[in-house]
Design a protein around this motif. Structure first.
Motif, short mmCIF file in Angstrom:
data_model
loop_
_atom_site.label_atom_id
_atom_site.label_comp_id
_atom_site.label_asym_id
_atom_site.label_seq_id
_atom_site.Cartn_x
_atom_site.Cartn_y
_atom_site.Cartn_z
N ALA A 1 35.79 38.82 41.53
CA ALA A 1 36.22 38.15 40.31
C ALA A 1 36.96 38.85 39.37
N THR B 1 37.96 30.45 45.73
CA THR B 1 37.79 30.71 46.98
C THR B 1 38.09 29.17 47.85
N LEU C 1 41.12 36.35 39.28
CA LEU C 1 40.53 35.29 39.94
C LEU C 1 39.09 35.18 40.02
N SER D 1 39.76 39.35 50.62
CA SER D 1 38.65 39.21 49.70
C SER D 1 39.09 39.75 48.42
N VAL E 1 36.73 34.93 46.97
CA VAL E 1 36.39 35.86 45.52
C VAL E 1 34.94 35.86 45.39
#
Length: 124
Positions: free
Chosen positions: A14, A90, A85, A11, A122
């Motif tokens: 952003a 995702t 990201l 995980s 993300v």
């Protein structure tokens, strides 16, 4: 028998970064196209980046400038460095290999060997 094993998913927020790895075995590096694909929830599997045995790379437009594909030829490890990201990144990420020259990133049915996948999530 070619075997591909991904690792490094997880995980991220952003704007953050993750690095995926794919340990490959059972083939000679020369003449193989290696790639990363991803499949988001309810979506088809699409190419992210590819790298040829001579180091030539190709990227999907959605990740160009943010992701970098590379390989350690001696260790037979494929990497995907993912920067900046976004939530839309995702997906389950898959490592793929095919005994052919890369033709851009390509499509799922052009690759013969696949890893089991590693999840990237993300959050915004």
């Amino acid at each position: 028998q070619v075997q591909l094993v991904e690792s490094g998913g997880g995980s991220a927020q952003a704007g953050g970064s993750l690095t995926l790895s794919c340990a490959a075995s059972g083939y000679t590096q020369s003449g193989y196209c290696l790639a990363w694909f991803r499949q988001g929830p309810g979506k088809r599997r699409t190419g992210v980046a590819s790298i040829d045995s001579d180091g030539s790379t190709s990227y999907a437009d959605s990740v160009e400038g943010r992701f970098t594909i590379s390989q350690d030829i001696a260790q037979k490890i494929l990497y995907l460095q993912m920067n900046n990201l976004k939530p839309e990144d995702t997906a389950m990420y898959y490592c793929a290999a095919d005994p052919a020259i890369c033709m851009g990133v390509g499509y799922e049915d052009e690759y013969k060997y696949w890893g089991q996948g590693t999840q990237v999530t993300v959050s915004s």
